[in-house]
Design a protein around this motif. Structure first.
Motif, PDB file in Angstrom:
ATOM      1  N   LYS A 264       0.814  -1.207   0.000  1.00 18.67           N
ATOM      2  CA  LYS A 264       0.000   0.000   0.000  1.00 18.67           C
ATOM      3  C   LYS A 264       0.848   1.256   0.000  1.00 18.67           C
ATOM      4  O   LYS A 264       0.395   2.321   0.381  1.00 18.67           O
ATOM      5  CB  LYS A 264      -0.931  -0.013   1.217  1.00 18.67           C
ATOM      6  CG  LYS A 264      -1.969  -1.126   1.158  1.00 18.67           C
ATOM      7  CD  LYS A 264      -2.979  -1.010   2.271  1.00 18.67           C
ATOM      8  CE  LYS A 264      -4.025  -2.120   2.166  1.00 18.67           C
ATOM      9  NZ  LYS A 264      -5.040  -2.018   3.221  1.00 18.67           N
ATOM     10  N   LYS A 265       2.082   1.130  -0.413  1.00 15.95           N
ATOM     11  CA  LYS A 265       2.977   2.267  -0.440  1.00 15.95           C
ATOM     12  C   LYS A 265       3.449   2.526  -1.866  1.00 15.95           C
ATOM     13  O   LYS A 265       3.538   1.617  -2.687  1.00 15.95           O
ATOM     14  CB  LYS A 265       4.213   2.011   0.437  1.00 15.95           C
ATOM     15  CG  LYS A 265       3.924   2.023   1.922  1.00 15.95           C
ATOM     16  CD  LYS A 265       5.220   1.845   2.692  1.00 15.95           C
ATOM     17  CE  LYS A 265       4.992   1.897   4.204  1.00 15.95           C
ATOM     18  NZ  LYS A 265       6.256   1.730   4.952  1.00 15.95           N
ATOM     19  N   LEU A 266       3.749   3.790  -2.118  1.00 16.59           N
ATOM     20  CA  LEU A 266       4.462   4.114  -3.341  1.00 16.59           C
ATOM     21  C   LEU A 266       5.913   3.696  -3.164  1.00 16.59           C
ATOM     22  O   LEU A 266       6.519   3.953  -2.121  1.00 16.59           O
ATOM     23  CB  LEU A 266       4.400   5.619  -3.617  1.00 16.59           C
ATOM     24  CG  LEU A 266       3.072   6.188  -4.106  1.00 16.59           C
ATOM     25  CD1 LEU A 266       3.161   7.706  -4.180  1.00 16.59           C
ATOM     26  CD2 LEU A 266       2.698   5.623  -5.461  1.00 16.59           C
TER      27      LEU A 266
ATOM     28  N   LEU B 281      -1.097  11.474  -2.647  1.00 13.11           N
ATOM     29  CA  LEU B 281      -1.609  11.221  -3.990  1.00 13.11           C
ATOM     30  C   LEU B 281      -3.114  11.009  -3.968  1.00 13.11           C
ATOM     31  O   LEU B 281      -3.833  11.410  -4.891  1.00 13.11           O
ATOM     32  CB  LEU B 281      -0.900   9.999  -4.578  1.00 13.11           C
ATOM     33  CG  LEU B 281      -0.803   9.921  -6.111  1.00 13.11           C
ATOM     34  CD1 LEU B 281      -0.104  11.142  -6.681  1.00 13.11           C
ATOM     35  CD2 LEU B 281      -0.074   8.663  -6.533  1.00 13.11           C
ATOM     36  N   LEU B 282      -3.603  10.384  -2.897  1.00 13.44           N
ATOM     37  CA  LEU B 282      -5.047  10.157  -2.755  1.00 13.44           C
ATOM     38  C   LEU B 282      -5.810  11.469  -2.678  1.00 13.44           C
ATOM     39  O   LEU B 282      -6.943  11.572  -3.156  1.00 13.44           O
ATOM     40  CB  LEU B 282      -5.323   9.330  -1.491  1.00 13.44           C
ATOM     41  CG  LEU B 282      -4.967   7.844  -1.524  1.00 13.44           C
ATOM     42  CD1 LEU B 282      -5.147   7.243  -0.148  1.00 13.44           C
ATOM     43  CD2 LEU B 282      -5.822   7.101  -2.523  1.00 13.44           C
TER      44      LEU B 282
ATOM     45  N   LEU C 236      11.042   8.548 -14.225  1.00 13.34           N
ATOM     46  CA  LEU C 236      10.053   7.788 -13.454  1.00 13.34           C
ATOM     47  C   LEU C 236      10.394   7.969 -11.979  1.00 13.34           C
ATOM     48  O   LEU C 236      11.474   7.592 -11.519  1.00 13.34           O
ATOM     49  CB  LEU C 236      10.106   6.309 -13.851  1.00 13.34           C
ATOM     50  CG  LEU C 236       9.132   5.362 -13.139  1.00 13.34           C
ATOM     51  CD1 LEU C 236       7.694   5.773 -13.382  1.00 13.34           C
ATOM     52  CD2 LEU C 236       9.349   3.924 -13.601  1.00 13.34           C
ATOM     53  N   LYS C 237       9.472   8.549 -11.211  1.00 13.26           N
ATOM     54  CA  LYS C 237       9.729   8.869  -9.811  1.00 13.26           C
ATOM     55  C   LYS C 237       9.364   7.721  -8.869  1.00 13.26           C
ATOM     56  O   LYS C 237      10.049   7.467  -7.891  1.00 13.26           O
ATOM     57  CB  LYS C 237       8.934  10.119  -9.400  1.00 13.26           C
ATOM     58  CG  LYS C 237       9.316  11.369 -10.161  1.00 13.26           C
ATOM     59  CD  LYS C 237       8.374  12.521  -9.896  1.00 13.26           C
ATOM     60  CE  LYS C 237       8.591  13.123  -8.531  1.00 13.26           C
ATOM     61  NZ  LYS C 237       9.834  13.886  -8.412  1.00 13.26           N
ATOM     62  N   ALA C 238       8.247   7.043  -9.153  1.00 15.55           N
ATOM     63  CA  ALA C 238       7.762   6.021  -8.217  1.00 15.55           C
ATOM     64  C   ALA C 238       6.770   5.118  -8.936  1.00 15.55           C
ATOM     65  O   ALA C 238       6.344   5.400 -10.068  1.00 15.55           O
ATOM     66  CB  ALA C 238       7.092   6.685  -7.007  1.00 15.55           C
ATOM     67  N   TYR C 239       6.401   4.011  -8.259  1.00 13.59           N
ATOM     68  CA  TYR C 239       5.365   3.138  -8.818  1.00 13.59           C
ATOM     69  C   TYR C 239       4.553   2.532  -7.688  1.00 13.59           C
ATOM     70  O   TYR C 239       4.937   2.550  -6.515  1.00 13.59           O
ATOM     71  CB  TYR C 239       5.978   2.040  -9.695  1.00 13.59           C
ATOM     72  CG  TYR C 239       6.788   1.002  -8.959  1.00 13.59           C
ATOM     73  CD1 TYR C 239       6.200  -0.186  -8.496  1.00 13.59           C
ATOM     74  CD2 TYR C 239       8.147   1.176  -8.736  1.00 13.59           C
ATOM     75  CE1 TYR C 239       6.938  -1.140  -7.820  1.00 13.59           C
ATOM     76  CE2 TYR C 239       8.897   0.232  -8.077  1.00 13.59           C
ATOM     77  CZ  TYR C 239       8.289  -0.929  -7.618  1.00 13.59           C
ATOM     78  OH  TYR C 239       9.020  -1.879  -6.950  1.00 13.59           O
ATOM     79  N   TYR C 240       3.400   1.999  -8.060  1.00 11.13           N
ATOM     80  CA  TYR C 240       2.500   1.342  -7.111  1.00 11.13           C
ATOM     81  C   TYR C 240       2.006   0.050  -7.741  1.00 11.13           C
ATOM     82  O   TYR C 240       1.639   0.020  -8.923  1.00 11.13           O
ATOM     83  CB  TYR C 240       1.311   2.254  -6.793  1.00 11.13           C
ATOM     84  CG  TYR C 240       0.266   1.568  -5.935  1.00 11.13           C
ATOM     85  CD1 TYR C 240       0.367   1.571  -4.555  1.00 11.13           C
ATOM     86  CD2 TYR C 240      -0.809   0.909  -6.520  1.00 11.13           C
ATOM     87  CE1 TYR C 240      -0.573   0.926  -3.774  1.00 11.13           C
ATOM     88  CE2 TYR C 240      -1.755   0.258  -5.743  1.00 11.13           C
ATOM     89  CZ  TYR C 240      -1.639   0.272  -4.370  1.00 11.13           C
ATOM     90  OH  TYR C 240      -2.562  -0.379  -3.606  1.00 11.13           O
ATOM     91  N   PHE C 241       2.012  -1.029  -6.960  1.00  9.76           N
ATOM     92  CA  PHE C 241       1.550  -2.321  -7.471  1.00  9.76           C
ATOM     93  C   PHE C 241       0.494  -2.914  -6.546  1.00  9.76           C
ATOM     94  O   PHE C 241       0.637  -2.904  -5.320  1.00  9.76           O
ATOM     95  CB  PHE C 241       2.719  -3.313  -7.565  1.00  9.76           C
ATOM     96  CG  PHE C 241       2.289  -4.698  -7.995  1.00  9.76           C
ATOM     97  CD1 PHE C 241       2.244  -5.026  -9.338  1.00  9.76           C
ATOM     98  CD2 PHE C 241       1.902  -5.653  -7.060  1.00  9.76           C
ATOM     99  CE1 PHE C 241       1.828  -6.295  -9.742  1.00  9.76           C
ATOM    100  CE2 PHE C 241       1.485  -6.914  -7.445  1.00  9.76           C
ATOM    101  CZ  PHE C 241       1.447  -7.235  -8.797  1.00  9.76           C
TER     102      PHE C 241
ATOM    103  N   LEU D 141       0.300   1.519 -11.072  1.00 10.28           N
ATOM    104  CA  LEU D 141       0.456   2.947 -11.331  1.00 10.28           C
ATOM    105  C   LEU D 141       1.919   3.316 -11.462  1.00 10.28           C
ATOM    106  O   LEU D 141       2.764   2.793 -10.718  1.00 10.28           O
ATOM    107  CB  LEU D 141      -0.165   3.781 -10.205  1.00 10.28           C
ATOM    108  CG  LEU D 141      -1.622   3.501  -9.834  1.00 10.28           C
ATOM    109  CD1 LEU D 141      -2.004   4.331  -8.621  1.00 10.28           C
ATOM    110  CD2 LEU D 141      -2.544   3.802 -10.997  1.00 10.28           C
ATOM    111  N   LEU D 142       2.221   4.196 -12.392  1.00 14.51           N
ATOM    112  CA  LEU D 142       3.559   4.758 -12.536  1.00 14.51           C
ATOM    113  C   LEU D 142       3.465   6.273 -12.332  1.00 14.51           C
ATOM    114  O   LEU D 142       2.587   6.925 -12.890  1.00 14.51           O
ATOM    115  CB  LEU D 142       4.133   4.456 -13.922  1.00 14.51           C
ATOM    116  CG  LEU D 142       4.250   2.980 -14.316  1.00 14.51           C
ATOM    117  CD1 LEU D 142       4.820   2.846 -15.726  1.00 14.51           C
ATOM    118  CD2 LEU D 142       5.120   2.215 -13.325  1.00 14.51           C
TER     119      LEU D 142
END
Length: 653
Positions: free
Chosen positions: A338-340, A356-357, A416-421, A427-428
């Motif tokens: 649940k983290k970037l 971000l939310l 690319l700064k971060a991603y979420y899976f 999300l990128l």
């Protein structure tokens, strides 16, 4: 003293003055040669120690002194040392714009006491704005835009009483904007920095587009928190006194208050209406909560949470939480899921998933690999979020491939700064490119308000995109982009800052054939049958089509539709064969002076890249070298032209 001695004295004085003038000119020559040695290397061949500095390319002299030095886009690179420019003590105009000069500004800049115009935009200068700039008392125009200056804006700029132009946009300046005392200031811009706080009174007359993409408020922008916007002026004869009463006397004020009083019936009616409205609000709230609790019970029972709907592209405004919150809910219960996940130097600590939310967002567009959103976080930071589609990889494989993308580091790639899976959402998070895509710039507004994309801009974009693609190819023999097109070339803080986007995403895409048509619209090499297997030579073909698009102003898909199925490369070749080469170029390019030969050379390179057979196409490093050679030729041809090519500003003496 006899009259016979007067001619001798006069001749002696003349010789002394001539000797002094020669000495000053020798000092100017020495300074210019030191500058050449430091940042010019071999690109200023006419600057010879045995020649007069007044004959040097880019140098203007008056009364035996160097008064102007103009070397725009001359390929200068490196740091300007102290003891060079400062020795040109009669200099009135200095233009070193559109080069690759770096490091801090020379510490002895204040010695240029005669300087009127200083154009250093679009370089790589860094460090704080030196106080020495504030000592140039005769300065009229100062342009430091598009560099890497950091720290606060020095208050010493208030010591420039003649200053009319101050451009500081597209740097990394921070802190608040000082209240500068510049009575003659007409042109001003500090957009795209990291400034915050209230716009000072002295600058509130400037337009809103002088303060874009920053956390500043007041003046031409919305009022700051707690700040009262100026109220409209009352009608004549009704001005209020400082205490709130009427300036003309208490009786008149009291009479007006009596006239404005509401009747008892009106008050009762308003009370009933408010009660009814309040009841309706409570009822709606209760129904909403009941519905939510039922929905929550259903998801808890199944152990999953449905993702919330994503805004459609036509819904220009919305909440990025509608994308990310669904992803967070659909994620496994593990804390890390649940983290970037940030990359090194990718912005870790600037924001997190919760930020971000809460971000407000708008849809930028739908592409081959998903939908992109512009997200504005509460602290003012702007990022781009891409919600991937057709990506069915497991977590471990996804992370490995995305981390490979994140490790790519080049000035001409979108970082690319971060991603979420999570199982249902990927999300990128990218650095936001404020000027949008090349496609939008080329094919968007063609009306009267459009800023033309001239040769200098288009050739710089071509070089930046080529360098980015060549870097991707250099990472391994099998590395390719797979989806080169004008909508994937993004522009950063200026039209000269071209970045390749969507790099590496072809590795993440699924086997869905739906992605084929998007890539086949004029850019796909003829030998490519599987969009997941694109070679480096196929990338070169797509890049050749991109060059043709830059030169002709025609979108490849548009060319196919309008030319009875003939693609853009074949249409260009047919026109060139008929010796109508000038008919190929976009009308905006034909306005450029003295670069016709270079335009034809770039056109020929584009045709070579879009050759039918892969073996006949050059490699991307060869393409980069050829574009650099063409640009050097065009810069030599236009170096004496003082018109601003990058942002249509004009250099003035």
């Amino acid at each position: 003293m006899g009259s016979g001695h007067r001619p001798v004295i006069f001749l002696t004085l003349l010789l002394l003055l001539s000797s002094a003038a020669l000495s000053d000119l020798d000092a100017d020559r020495s300074a210019l040669l030191s500058l050449r040695a430091a940042v010019g290397r071999s690109i200023l061949p006419t600057w010879s120690p045995s020649a007069s500095p007044c004959s040097y390319h880019g140098v203007t002299c008056e009364s035996g002194r160097v008064t102007a030095l103009r070397l725009p886009g001359a390929g200068l690179i490196g740091s300007v040392p102290a003891g060079t420019l400062a020795n040109l003590t009669s200099l009135r105009t200095l233009s070193l714009r559109f080069n690759a000069l770096s490091g801090p500004l020379p510490s002895d800049l204040a010695s240029l006491s005669e300087l009127r115009n200083l154009y250093l935009q679009q370089n790589r200068f860094s460090g704080p704005l030196p106080d020495a700039v504030g000592e140039l008392k005769n300065l009229v125009r100062l342009d430091l835009a598009g560099n890497n200056f950091s720290g606060n804006i020095t208050t010493k700029l208030s010591g420039l009483p003649r200053l009319r132009t101050l451009y500081l946009e597209s740097n990394s300046l921070s802190g608040s904007i000082p209240d500068l005392d510049l009575p003659n200031l007409v042109q001003f811009n500090v957009s795209f920095n990291r400034l915050n706080g209230s716009i000072p009174p002295s600058l509130r007359k400037m337009p809103a587009n002088a303060f874009l993409a920053m956390s500043v408020c007041g003046g031409p922008l919305p009022a700051c928190p707690g700040e009262v916007s100026p109220s409209p002026s009352p009608p004549p004869g009704t001005a209020e006194a400082p205490g709130g009463g009427n300036a003309s006397g208490g009786n008149k004020s009291d009479g007006k208050r009596k006239k404005k009083k509401l009747s008892g019936g009106a008050i009762a009616g308003i009370s009933v209406a408010c009660a009814v409205a309040l009841g309706l609000v409570v009822l709606v709230f209760v129904l909403f909560c009941t519905k939510r609790s039922k929905k929550s019970g259903a998801t808890l029972a199944t152990g999953t949470t449905a993702s919330r709907a994503v805004p459609k592209p036509q819904e220009r405004a919305g909440e990025v939480s509608s994308v990310v919150a669904g992803a967070a809910g659909a994620a496994p219960p593990a804390e890390t899921a649940k983290k970037l996940i940030f990359f090194s130097e990718g912005g870790k600590g600037e924001f997190d998933l919760e930020d971000l939310l809460r971000a407000s967002a708008e849809v930028l567009g739908k592409g081959t690999f998903g939908t992109a959103y512009k997200a504005v976080l509460e602290m003012g930071l702007v990022v781009a979020v891409k919600r991937l589609k057709d990506v069915n990889l497991g977590e471990r494989e996804f992370r490995e491939k995305v981390e490979g993308i994140g490790s790519m580091n080049h000035p001409n790639l979108v970082p690319l700064k971060a991603y979420y899976f999570s199982k249902d959402e990927k999300l990128l998070v990218y650095e936001y490119m404020p000027l949008g895509s090349l496609s939008a710039q080329l094919h968007g507004n063609r009306g009267s308000g459009r800023v033309p994309l001239n040769w200098e801009i288009r050739s710089a974009i071509a070089l930046g995109a080529a360098r980015g693609l060549a870097y991707i190819h250099s990472t391994s023999l099998s590395s390719s982009h797979g989806n080169i097109k004008s909508s994937n070339i993004l522009l950063g803080k200026s039209n000269l800052d071209a970045r390749v986007s969507d790099h590496g995403l072809a590795r993440l895409a699924g086997s869905a054939s739906s992605s084929m048509p998007a890539r086949a619209a004029g850019y796909r090499a003829p030998e490519v049958t599987d969009p997941r297997r694109v070679s480096q030579k196929a990338d070169v073909y797509s890049f050749g089509v991109l060059l043709l698009e830059l030169l002709t102003g025609k979108a490849p898909a548009q060319a196919i539709l309008n030319e009875e199925g003939i693609d853009l490369p074949r249409w260009v070749q047919s026109v060139v064969r008929e010796e109508w080469t000038s008919e190929v170029f976009d009308a905006e390019l034909l306005r450029s002076q003295n670069v016709e030969e270079e335009m034809v050379q770039l056109l020929q390179l584009a045709i070579d890249c879009a050759a039918q057979y892969p073996d006949n196409r050059p490699s991307m490093p060869e393409v980069v070298g050829k574009i650099e050679e063409i640009l050097q030729s065009s810069l030599r041809a236009t170096a004496e032209n003082s018109s601003e090519g990058g942002d249509n500003r004009v250099e003035e003496d």
